[in-house]
Motif scaffolding. Structure first.
Motif, PDB file in Angstrom:
ATOM      1  N   UNK A 157       0.845  -1.437   0.234  1.00  0.00           N
ATOM      2  CA  UNK A 157      -0.113  -0.004  -0.035  1.00  0.00           C
ATOM      3  C   UNK A 157       0.773   1.294   0.183  1.00  0.00           C
ATOM      4  N   UNK A 158       2.056   1.097   0.434  1.00  0.00           N
ATOM      5  CA  UNK A 158       2.904   2.323   0.488  1.00  0.00           C
ATOM      6  C   UNK A 158       3.139   2.891  -1.186  1.00  0.00           C
ATOM      7  N   UNK A 159       2.924   2.145  -2.004  1.00  0.00           N
ATOM      8  CA  UNK A 159       2.976   2.357  -3.581  1.00  0.00           C
ATOM      9  C   UNK A 159       1.812   2.413  -4.059  1.00  0.00           C
ATOM     10  N   UNK A 160       0.764   2.560  -3.288  1.00  0.00           N
ATOM     11  CA  UNK A 160      -0.774   2.670  -4.017  1.00  0.00           C
ATOM     12  C   UNK A 160      -0.999   4.035  -4.825  1.00  0.00           C
ATOM     13  N   UNK A 161      -1.566   3.728  -5.747  1.00  0.00           N
ATOM     14  CA  UNK A 161      -1.638   4.876  -7.074  1.00  0.00           C
ATOM     15  C   UNK A 161      -2.413   5.968  -6.195  1.00  0.00           C
ATOM     16  N   UNK A 162      -3.298   5.701  -5.137  1.00  0.00           N
ATOM     17  CA  UNK A 162      -3.910   6.847  -4.527  1.00  0.00           C
ATOM     18  C   UNK A 162      -3.106   7.154  -3.168  1.00  0.00           C
ATOM     19  N   UNK A 163      -3.088   8.802  -3.340  1.00  0.00           N
ATOM     20  CA  UNK A 163      -2.370   9.599  -2.241  1.00  0.00           C
ATOM     21  C   UNK A 163      -3.137   9.291  -0.990  1.00  0.00           C
ATOM     22  N   UNK A 174      -1.108   7.525   2.530  1.00  0.00           N
ATOM     23  CA  UNK A 174      -1.065   8.241   3.782  1.00  0.00           C
ATOM     24  C   UNK A 174      -1.412   7.381   4.750  1.00  0.00           C
ATOM     25  N   UNK A 175      -2.570   6.570   4.752  1.00  0.00           N
ATOM     26  CA  UNK A 175      -2.792   5.705   5.915  1.00  0.00           C
ATOM     27  C   UNK A 175      -1.959   4.786   5.949  1.00  0.00           C
ATOM     28  N   UNK A 176      -1.401   3.833   4.963  1.00  0.00           N
ATOM     29  CA  UNK A 176      -0.450   3.068   4.953  1.00  0.00           C
ATOM     30  C   UNK A 176       0.903   3.547   5.865  1.00  0.00           C
TER      31      UNK A 176
END
Length: 1028
Positions: A1000-1006, A1010-1012
């Protein structure tokens, strides 16, 4: 008699020598029942009271005191006099006897037959013979309660003691530390200062003995059984310190000293105390402390980083200025207000000339706080500040500086407005031309922020009488109209619409003659055809202008006179859209309906506006909808926008909101008209009456355009007050039931079911209602139980709405319907619909069955439904085949998600196994609602959840890769919450969670990233040096 005496002697002996405390209650019962008297009890205690052993004497006095606490109301004056003399004498005895003596005296202070002079006698003995602070907590409380009781019943006698009473209390309280006793002591002190007791030469001593606790620094333990709060102590102490101007010379220096503290709570308490105390003081009490107080207040507002401190400082400044404004000027006295405001202006005024520096706002706020205090202060400050602000605005060229100055001006206008009354000339009247010039020039600027601020200033100016002339209002309308028609920035248009609404309420005539005709002209004009490249852009721009015009028409329609002019324009939009004379889109028609709804919600509730909606709006809407239904598909193939479901659905809240606010007479007429139209085809009340004579709107017709009009019937009859009787109710209900069960058009059968349920909910309790419900249930079940029936969906829709109508009013037959709903979760075709049906049961409905529609809605119906049916849901899930379990999980999620958070936290532990199962359900909605339910429970996890930590973590980590962004975010928040579990429980999962959170640290959604980051940071700290 001899037996009673023997019994009394036995009770005394067992209490004193046998140490049986329960005998005191038996003795008190005997006295209350008349078996023996207090005198006989004293005689029986003779040997105990004269014993040479102090502890024996103490037990004897304790028995007497405990009996008096039960029987003090039955004593005669002579008995009270003798007992007081006895107790006063015992105060000189051994110290172990003092506690029971004090309890006895406390009981005697409650007597209504206290002899004259006994209160003074008791207190003299108390103050002379007892060192209160050497006593235990309970005995000190006795002393304070004695004082409180005597101050309530023998105030005149206590005041006769003069300053001796104050001195005795000061000695008694000095050194008290227990919060429970401090509340009592502060109450006594408050009575002294508020009820006019003579402080004499002990004013400073009383202040010192109470002010040593200021500011209160007390944090109650988490398991405190007494319920003492810091706020209680602060308030009771504040009542003492601010109770008399004689404390001013001591309190004001103390406040100045405490404002130098680094403790935020001390600063806040000091500022709030200053605000209260200056309301009791005169200007002469403040004179010598003004400079010190101003320096402290200026520092707190200029330098603080706390909004609470700043607000408290500004409130204190307003109170201080208000106190100085009450001073009466003599020819030889100094004007304290002018002296103080000179200090304020000297330190703040020059900052207003620096709009690009950070001190401009603190300075402006302090000047406005002082300005708010009184009309006199407003005159002084505005005369000193306003010319400078106007000059600065005119000389500045940067829009950011001009906007800041304009915002400062607006705050001054608002602060002055509070003090200006109807019969007073506004203090800003001298600056009226300059203020109007500034505002109108800002409206012509191209800077959107400046235009927004100017609209706010114009609103503030309009709210003060005399600041805008009729010519100014007309010019303002011209500027606002130009912005509405040309400005595409939504923030600017929103500010302009708000300004228009405020001005129209204050000056309706000008808006009727100038704005409404101009908006109508613009709305009904067509975009000019230009080259093909500009067509799309031009249409989009014109659509935006029409929307702004429609919003403005709704905003200005508050006064009845404006409503009578604006509603025909909106109705003409619908009529033109229907006839095609003007090319209004479906979206614009819907927006017109929403504007009508907004007018119905906000308009003043008068007979005139009720008549407008009853005689014009509702009949016109029904007429247009009926014309569209009759026209159907025209010969040209053009379909009327009024046939669209989205338009009809937008008409419903217009009608229902209007009907819900009608006066009883008009509401009854509306009900009669609507029922006659839909049952008998009576179109006599409709305008443009060119309809055929035999219209049967509730009968099965050729097309859907007829049947879907039933939604308008729902708006007419389901929003009426319960006191309004709907005519021909049985016939109406019968035809609605028939339509809801046989019609194939979704909007039609759903609206019919809603209308049926809305009427059923308000129907009076009785056999007639029960029979109707049972007939409906029988018909619905026959359809649902027939797998080959083509109307099962319609029957289910009727059932779910009837179930909701009965559930809201706690009708006993609702259980049969909800049980049937549970059974349908296993149905192959209707199972998913049944699961979604629980969401409908638990949600608030917007168009029917809500309090705004006067429905019968009982409190906490959701909690009641959950408590009665949660077990059924669990049993059904356990018994259901695997392929049907998803329906039960979705139903559970829909129920739990609508419960209040407090209920979720207490009830969810019992359903944890199902909730964890729901996390594995493929339905994304179920996953999201389950996560939202789990999150508050994870903050304080129950033991049952910790035991299932393995399953919880596995499912949460799997959901962090969900294709739905909201599911990923919610699962990460839950993972974050799990990190706060006991370390020894979550430490084994640390490495696994950290690996899983890398993705999730590389998720496409900011937002997901942030939560990750937040969750992973917390998990990193578990078991690390410096971490948890």
């Amino acid at each position: 008699m001899a037996a009673d005496s023997a019994l009394l002697v036995s009770l005394v002996e067992e209490y004193v020598s046998g140490l049986q405390d329960s005998k005191a209650k038996d003795t008190a019962t005997g006295v209350k029942d008349g078996q023996f008297t207090i005198l006989q009890l004293v005689e029986a205690l003779g040997l105990s009271l004269t014993s040479s052993q102090p502890h024996t004497r103490a037990r004897g006095v304790q028995l007497l005191s405990e009996v008096l606490q039960e029987c003090y109301g039955d004593l005669t004056e002579r008995e009270v006099e003798v007992l007081i003399a006895f107790y006063e004498n015992r105060l000189k005895d051994h110290y172990v006897i003092t506690p029971p003596v004090l309890r006895g005296l406390r009981a005697l202070t409650k007597c209504t037959v206290l002899p004259p002079g006994s209160a003074v006698s008791m207190l003299r003995s108390l103050f002379q013979d007892v060192h209160v602070q050497s006593l235990m907590l309970a005995e000190r409380a006795c002393v304070y309660n004695m004082l409180i009781n005597l101050m309530e019943t023998r105030e005149a006698e206590l005041k006769g003691l003069g300053a001796d009473f104050v001195f005795g209390f000061v000695q008694s309280m000095d050194g008290e530390r227990d919060p429970r006793n401090l509340l009592l002591a502060f109450q006594v002190a408050s009575n002294i200062v508020h009820r006019g007791y003579d402080l004499g030469k002990f004013t400073e001593e009383l202040f010192e003995v109470t002010s040593c606790y200021f500011p209160i620094d007390f944090t109650p333990p988490s398991n405190d059984p007494h319920g003492i709060t810091r706020e209680e102590l602060i308030q009771t102490l504040r009542d003492v310190l601010t109770g008399t101007p004689r404390f001013a010379e001591f309190l004001l220096p103390l406040i100045i000293e405490k404002l130098d503290s680094d403790v935020q709570s001390a600063k806040l308490d000091s500022l709030q105390t200053l605000t209260v105390c200056v309301s009791q003081y005169e200007h002469k009490d403040l004179a010598e402390f003004l400079e010190g107080l101003w320096a402290s207040l200026r520092r707190e507002v200029f330098q603080t980083s706390s909004e609470k401190i700043e607000s408290a400082g500004l409130a204190a400044l307003t109170a201080l200025t208000s106190c100085l404004s009450r001073s009466v000027l003599n020819s030889d006295s100094e004007d304290s207000l002018c002296t103080f405001l000179d200090l304020v202006l000297k330190d703040c005024k020059h900052h207003l000339c620096e709009p690009d520096l950070k001190l401009v706002w603190p300075s402006a706020k302090m000047l406005q706080a002082a300005c708010r205090a009184s009309n006199r202060a407003s005159h002084i400050i505005t005369a000193a500040v306003m010319p400078s602000l106007i000059e600065q605005y005119n000389s500045r060229t940067q829009c950011s500086h001009r906007r800041t100055l304009l915002e400062v001006v607006q705050r001054f206008v608002q602060s002055v407005k509070i003090q200006s009354s109807d019969n007073e000339e506004s203090v800003l009247l001298a600056f009226r031309p300059s203020l109007c010039s500034m505002t109108f020039s800002a409206l012509t600027e191209n800077n959107s922020s400046l235009q927004i601020t100017a609209a706010s200033v114009l609103t503030s100016l309009a709210q003060q009488a005399g600041l805008l002339l009729d010519s100014d209002i007309e010019l303002a309308i011209d500027h606002l109209t130009r912005l509405l028609l040309t400005e595409e920035d939504e923030r600017v248009s929103g500010a302009v619409v708000n300004c228009v609404g405020t001005l129209a309420e204050l000056h309706p005539a000008a808006f009727i003659t100038k704005l409404i005709p101009r908006l109508k002209q613009e709305m009904f004009s067509e975009p000019m055809d230009q080259d093909n490249n500009k067509v799309v852009t031009e249409q989009h721009s014109h659509h935006a202008v029409r929307r702004r015009c429609l919003s403005s028409l709704a905003a200005v329609s508050i006064q009845p006179s404006v409503v009578k002019e604006s509603t025909p324009v909106l109705l003409e939009v619908l009529s033109s859209a229907h006839t095609g004379s003007v090319g209004f889109s479906v979206e614009e028609v819907v927006f017109a309906c929403r504007s009508l709804q907004r007018i119905a919600e906000q308009v003043q509730d008068t007979e005139e506006t009720g008549r407008c909606f009853h005689d014009v709006v509702i009949p016109r809407l029904l007429s247009l909808a009926l014309q569209a239904a009759l026209q159907g598909e025209g010969s040209s193939g053009r379909r009327s926008p009024l046939l669209e479901e989205v338009v009809l659905s937008a008409m419903v809240p217009v009608i229902s909101t209007s009907c819900s606010r009608l006066q009883p007479t008009l509401a009854g007429q509306t009900a009669s008209r609507a029922v006659s139209l839909f049952l008998e085809g009576d179109v006599s009340f409709l305008p443009d009456n060119s309809f055929p004579s035999q219209i049967q709107l509730l009968k099965k017709q050729q097309g859907d355009s007829w049947s879907q009009m039933v939604c308008l019937l729902m708006g007419c009859v389901c929003a009426l007050p319960r006191s309004v009787e709907v005519p021909k109710m049985d016939t109406l209900l019968s035809q609605l039931e028939e339509m809801s069960c046989t019609c194939s058009h979704p909007l039609s059968y759903t609206s019919a079911a809603k209308c049926f349920a809305g009427l059923l909910n308000k129907r009076a309790q009785g056999d007639s209602l029960d029979n109707l419900i049972q007939r409906t249930i029988k018909r619905v079940w026959s359809e649902l139980d027939s797998a080959s029936s083509s109307t099962r969906t319609q029957a289910f829709t009727l059932m779910i709405w009837v179930a909701k109508a009965l559930l809201l009013r706690y009708h006993p037959l609702s259980t049969a319907l909800t049980d049937k709903l549970f059974s349908l979760l296993d149905d192959a075709d209707l199972g998913p619909m049944a699961a979604d049906g629980f969401s409908l049961l638990m949600s608030d409905s917007t168009d029917v069955l809500n309090r705004g529609c006067h429905a019968d809605v009982r409190i906490m119906y959701r909690q009641r439904f959950f408590s009665e049916n949660s077990a059924k849901l669990v049993q059904g899930f356990n018994a259901a085949p695997q392929e049907k379990k998803a329906n039960y999980l979705k139903a559970l999620s829909n129920i739990v998600n609508k419960l209040p958070k407090q209920v979720q936290v207490t009830e969810l532990p019992a359903l944890l196994s199902l909730l964890l199962e729901a996390l594995s359900c493929p339905d994304r909605c179920v996953q999201l609602s389950t996560l939202s339910c789990l999150e508050p429970v994870l903050v304080d996890p129950p033991p049952a959840l910790i035991q299932q930590l393995e399953a919880l973590v596995s499912r949460l980590l799997a959901l962090t890769c969900s294709p739905v962004m909201n599911v990923r975010i919610a699962s990460l928040r839950c993972i974050h919450a799990v990190s706060c579990f006991p370390v020894h429980e979550v430490l084994p999962f640390r490495a696994r969670v950290l690996r899983a959170l890398a993705r999730p640290l590389d998720d496409r959604k900011r937002m997901v990233r942030g939560e990750a980051v937040r969750a992973r940071a917390e998990w990193f700290l578990i078991g690390s040096p410096g971490g948890r």
